[in-house]
Structure formats: structure tokens, C-alpha cells
Design an enzyme around this catalytic site. Structure first.
Site, PDB file in Angstrom:
ATOM      1  N   LYS A 143     -40.518  -8.115 -89.352  1.00  0.00           N
ATOM      2  CA  LYS A 143     -40.818  -9.793 -89.550  1.00  0.00           C
ATOM      3  C   LYS A 143     -40.605 -10.338 -88.087  1.00  0.00           C
ATOM      4  CE  LYS A 143     -37.615 -12.181 -91.649  1.00  0.00           C
ATOM      5  NZ  LYS A 143     -36.736 -13.059 -92.191  1.00  0.00           N
ATOM      6  N   LYS A 166     -29.723  -7.556 -93.304  1.00  0.00           N
ATOM      7  CA  LYS A 166     -28.981  -8.180 -92.227  1.00  0.00           C
ATOM      8  C   LYS A 166     -27.619  -7.648 -92.132  1.00  0.00           C
ATOM      9  CE  LYS A 166     -30.866 -12.950 -92.069  1.00  0.00           C
ATOM     10  NZ  LYS A 166     -30.551 -14.273 -92.433  1.00  0.00           N
ATOM     11  N   LYS A 204     -36.383 -15.502 -85.498  1.00  0.00           N
ATOM     12  CA  LYS A 204     -35.837 -16.369 -84.441  1.00  0.00           C
ATOM     13  C   LYS A 204     -34.468 -15.650 -83.929  1.00  0.00           C
ATOM     14  CE  LYS A 204     -35.132 -20.265 -87.520  1.00  0.00           C
ATOM     15  NZ  LYS A 204     -34.366 -19.410 -88.681  1.00  0.00           N
TER      16      LYS A 204
HETATM   17  P1  TYM Z   1     -35.069 -19.150 -92.150  1.00  0.00           P
HETATM   18  O1  TYM Z   1     -34.485 -19.985 -91.414  1.00  0.00           O
HETATM   19  O2  TYM Z   1     -35.097 -17.496 -91.870  1.00  0.00           O
HETATM   20  O3  TYM Z   1     -36.697 -19.465 -92.049  1.00  0.00           O
HETATM   21  C1  TYM Z   1     -37.180 -20.664 -92.389  1.00  0.00           C
HETATM   22  C2  TYM Z   1     -38.422 -20.337 -93.132  1.00  0.00           C
HETATM   23  O4  TYM Z   1     -39.519 -19.972 -92.437  1.00  0.00           O
HETATM   24  C3  TYM Z   1     -39.986 -18.612 -93.091  1.00  0.00           C
HETATM   25  N1  TYM Z   1     -40.316 -17.495 -92.051  1.00  0.00           N
HETATM   26  C4  TYM Z   1     -41.558 -16.903 -92.256  1.00  0.00           C
HETATM   27  N2  TYM Z   1     -42.439 -17.025 -92.866  1.00  0.00           N
HETATM   28  C5  TYM Z   1     -43.439 -16.009 -92.424  1.00  0.00           C
HETATM   29  N3  TYM Z   1     -43.293 -14.990 -91.299  1.00  0.00           N
HETATM   30  C6  TYM Z   1     -42.112 -14.935 -90.983  1.00  0.00           C
HETATM   31  N4  TYM Z   1     -42.057 -14.148 -89.838  1.00  0.00           N
HETATM   32  C7  TYM Z   1     -41.046 -15.840 -91.222  1.00  0.00           C
HETATM   33  N5  TYM Z   1     -39.628 -16.010 -90.830  1.00  0.00           N
HETATM   34  C8  TYM Z   1     -39.272 -16.875 -91.614  1.00  0.00           C
HETATM   35  C9  TYM Z   1     -38.939 -18.395 -94.164  1.00  0.00           C
HETATM   36  O5  TYM Z   1     -39.393 -17.769 -95.324  1.00  0.00           O
HETATM   37  C10 TYM Z   1     -38.438 -19.579 -94.290  1.00  0.00           C
HETATM   38  O6  TYM Z   1     -39.302 -20.420 -95.424  1.00  0.00           O
HETATM   39  N6  TYM Z   1     -32.757 -18.750 -96.521  1.00  0.00           N
HETATM   40  C11 TYM Z   1     -33.552 -19.658 -95.742  1.00  0.00           C
HETATM   41  C12 TYM Z   1     -33.217 -20.906 -95.645  1.00  0.00           C
HETATM   42  C13 TYM Z   1     -32.847 -21.516 -96.748  1.00  0.00           C
HETATM   43  C14 TYM Z   1     -33.650 -22.253 -97.911  1.00  0.00           C
HETATM   44  C15 TYM Z   1     -32.842 -22.744 -98.781  1.00  0.00           C
HETATM   45  C16 TYM Z   1     -34.875 -22.028 -97.920  1.00  0.00           C
HETATM   46  C17 TYM Z   1     -31.552 -22.143 -97.073  1.00  0.00           C
HETATM   47  N7  TYM Z   1     -31.528 -22.803 -98.271  1.00  0.00           N
HETATM   48  C18 TYM Z   1     -33.413 -23.206-100.048  1.00  0.00           C
HETATM   49  C19 TYM Z   1     -35.596 -22.584 -99.094  1.00  0.00           C
HETATM   50  C20 TYM Z   1     -34.581 -23.187-100.173  1.00  0.00           C
HETATM   51  C21 TYM Z   1     -33.488 -18.855 -94.316  1.00  0.00           C
HETATM   52  O7  TYM Z   1     -33.148 -18.021 -94.026  1.00  0.00           O
HETATM   53  O8  TYM Z   1     -34.954 -19.209 -93.733  1.00  0.00           O
END
Ligand code: TYM
Length: 360
Positions: free
Chosen positions: A213, A130, A216
């Protein structure tokens, strides 16, 4: 305090017996949720509501680790809440809220900033991705992002965390933080976390580049399916999705070294809830045209109702804000005593000044 089940006596939200394992997971309001979010995480969140006590958060504190237009952030937070409800999150039986509304997250994250080691954070691949080439220009928040994630989960003594594959390293770090806290202070206070990373689509890749990957926040909208895309847009994105010139293989082994084919077949298998081998038994030996048409059809059938429900829910933003506020109050009722205890353990004197509410 029992830490093996993650339950904290007296702090379970009403209607949820404290014996059910507690789940926490989060999603950033940094855009419209994608097919990757849906297949990698959200669909599992919905399923896991059965048999668990779930706390789901729209993590706006995490979102601002990279620049967000304030007005857009507000809109995207509401849109994310609507999408999650449309996917089937039950905000009555479980908890849905926006992270910034529960102060315990930031309070515990500060303590964790002082527990985690710089060497641990330096190993985080997501920070490297990132921050890009100019690491000096990245925000300090982006660097300590995983500490806040650990705080999100551990502020509730949650023990199960359903996520996509990209979050695996962050959850390992959360366990390192929990163990070091317990060790340094001579307590058995924070439980260990078990990641739940499931299915053939735990890592959905970009439609333009099978080695990247699906995200969004990718600048190219063609790289992803958004949960709000209308049918014609979904069909066009799938038709244009990158592939290779070979026909589809008849066996899963034949997907080796073909990231785009593997990705599309994995998406199909996940949506149809059949093994990859079964998809290939049907489409193996053929070119991509018929397969892509069937995949687009499957996506439209699946996502159409979610998009319609999202629009319906968004028509009443006041009700949505009230729902998140109620969720935040229930979340704080669980997290506040746990974080207060963590503060006592580290040696802070009791006492807190009153917090004024945020203007609406
Ligand atoms: P974020 O917002 O990037 O994504 C949310 C969830 O979607 C999953 N994900 C994917 N899974 C499969 N293929 C993909 N291309 C893909 N893109 C995203 C992510 O693995 C996630 O589960 N850091 C986290 C948010 C967060 C969080 C937490 C998660 C903050 N605190 C505590 C679990 C526990 C994030 O950026 O997710």
C-alpha cells in the site's frame, strides 16, 4: 433516540439539518497526506459534503500508537489541517478538529475496550502488519486502535464512513462492537455503520512495489506522491515508478498479475475520472514512457493548486489553530451527550470533575 439516520435530536451543528445522514472519517497526522489518502478518501470526503452532515477528524490519538516526535506531531497536525482545507473541506458548513481536543473519543474507547473481545482484535490484519515480527514490543494502544476508531464514529452516532479499502476490516469490527454493546445492555443505542469505499483507487499501491500500500509513513519517499510534492519531484517519481517490461494491455483483463501497471492505470483513471478501459483504449499496446508522461502531467495539474493552497493556509498558523478549536467545540457538543448516555447505560453514576484547558 433514532439510530437509523444517525441523527440525534437537538445535537446537530447549526446550519446542518439533522435529517442529513451523518458522516465521520479520520486521518492520522503521521506525515504529509499522500495520493493514496487523496484518491482513497479525501476526494470522497469533499464530494460527500454535499447532502451529508460531515465530521472530519485529524486523529492524533491514533498517531501516537507508534512513536511520534512531539514537536513534529504538532507541526504535522497543522499541516494536515491545511492540506484538508486545501483539498476542499469546508470547516464552516462541516466540522474539522483534532481528535485529542474532544475527550469523548477516549472516554467511549475505554468502554469499547471492555466490549470488544481479544479474539476479535487478534484477527486485525493491520495490527499484524504494523506490529511486524516483534509483536511483544508493539504498544498496547496499537492493539486496541480499532476500538478507538469505533468510538470516533459511534460517539457521533455517525452512520456513513468514507475510507480507503484498508479500513474495511476495522469498520466491520466497529459494527461488531456496536451490536455487542446494544445486545449486552439490551438497548438500541448505537447505529450500524455503512462503509463508503469507492472508485478505481480505493487501494493505491506503492510506486516501488505494486503489492504494498502507498503510505505516508513508508520510509522511502520514492514510494509515494505527497500532496505537497513540487512538479519536478512528481515527474521524477512517476518516471522512476516501477513497471514491467511488457507494453500496456489493451483490455483491463490484461492487468491481471501486473500490480504496478494496474496501479498506475488505476491512478490515471481515478484522476481523469474515466474508466480503466478508456485509459487502456488510449495507451494499450504502447510502452510506459508516453503513458507515464501523461500521468505525471495529470498529477501536476491536479495537485499543484492543492500544494499552493496548503502553503497559503499554513502561513497563518494561529488562524488554523483557532479553526480546529472551534471545530472541537462543535464536535464535543454532539459527542458529549451521546457518550454521557453510553456511560449511563453501562451504569456509571452522573458527575464529572471540571477539565482544565490544555496550555496553548
Ligand atoms: P490513515 O491516516 O492511514 O488514512 C486516511 C484515509 O486514507 C485512506 N488511505 C488509502 N486509500 C487508498 N489507498 C491508499 N494507499 C491509502 N492509504 C490510506 C485510508 O483508508 C483512510 O480512509 N485508521 C484510520 C484513521 C481513522 C478513521 C477513524 C477513519 C481513525 N478513526 C474513524 C474512519 C473512521 C487511518 O489510519 O487512516
Amino acid at each position: 433516540m433514532s439510530s437509523d439516520t444517525g441523527s440525534t435530536p437537538g445535537t446537530s451543528p447549526s446550519g446542518n439539518p439533522a435529517s442529513r445522514p451523518r458522516i465521520f472519517s479520520g486521518i492520522q497526522p503521521s506525515g504529509v497526506p499522500t495520493l493514496g489518502n487523496y484518491l482513497g478518501a479525501l476526494r470522497n470526503w469533499v464530494r460527500l459534503q454535499e447532502g451529508h452532515e460531515c465530521i472530519f477528524s485529524i486523529v492524533d490519538l491514533h498517531a501516537i500508537t507508534v512513536w511520534q516526535e512531539p514537536e513534529r506531531l504538532r507541526t504535522q497536525t497543522l499541516e494536515m489541517a491545511a492540506s484538508l482545507l486545501a483539498c476542499g473541506i469546508d470547516a464552516e458548513r462541516h466540522i474539522l478538529f483534532h481528535q485529542s481536543a474532544v475527550r469523548a473519543h477516549a472516554q467511549l474507547a475505554w468502554i469499547f475496550n471492555c466490549v470488544a473481545r481479544i479474539g476479535w482484535l487478534n484477527r486485525m490484519t493491520q495490527f499484524k502488519d504494523k506490529a511486524g515480527k516483534d509483536r511483544e514490543a508493539a504498544s498496547a494502544g496499537l492493539y486496541v486502535y480499532p476500538n478507538l476508531m469505533a468510538a470516533d464514529i459511534l460517539a457521533y452516532h455517525a452512520t456513513r464512513v468514507p475510507v480507503g479499502d484498508d479500513q474495511r476490516q476495522h469498520l466491520e469490527l466497529a459494527n461488531d462492537i456496536a451490536q455487542k454493546f446494544n445486545h449486552d445492555y439490551g438497548v438500541d443505542f448505537f447505529p450500524l455503520i455503512e462503509p463508503i469505499i469507492e472508485g478505481p483507487a480505493a487501494r493505491v499501491m506503492s510506486l516501488r512495489d505494486g503489492t504494498k500500500k502507498m503510505s505516508k509513513s513508508d520510509p522511502s519517499d520514492q514510494s509515494r506522491i505527497n500532496l505537497t510534492d513540487p512538479p519536478d519531484v512528481i515527474a521524477l517519481k512517476i518516471r522512476r515508478a516501477k513497471t514491467d517490461p511488457e507494453p500496456l494491455p489493451s483490455e483491463p483483463g490484461g492487468l491481471e498479475g501486473r500490480p504496478e501497471a494496474r496501479n498506475l492505470v488505476g491512478i490515471y483513471a481515478a484522476l481523469a475520472e474515466i474508466p480503466v478501459a478508456a485509459v487502456l483504449a488510449q495507451y494499450g499496446g504502447q510502452g510506459f514512457a508516453a503513458f507515464k508522461e501523461a500521468l505525471a502531467e495529470l498529477l501536476i495539474t491536479h495537485l499543484g493548486p492543492i500544494a499552493a493552497e496548503t502553503r497559503r493556509i499554513l502561513a497563518d498558523p494561529a488562524a488554523l489553530i483557532a479553526l480546529l478549536q472551534r471545530g472541537a467545540e462543535r464536535a464535543a457538543a454532539i459527542a458529549d451527550p451521546i457518550v454521557a448516555e453510553a456511560e449511563r447505560i453501562v451504569g456509571f453514576l452522573p458527575g464529572r470533575a471540571g477539565l482544565p484547558g490544555r496550555p496553548g
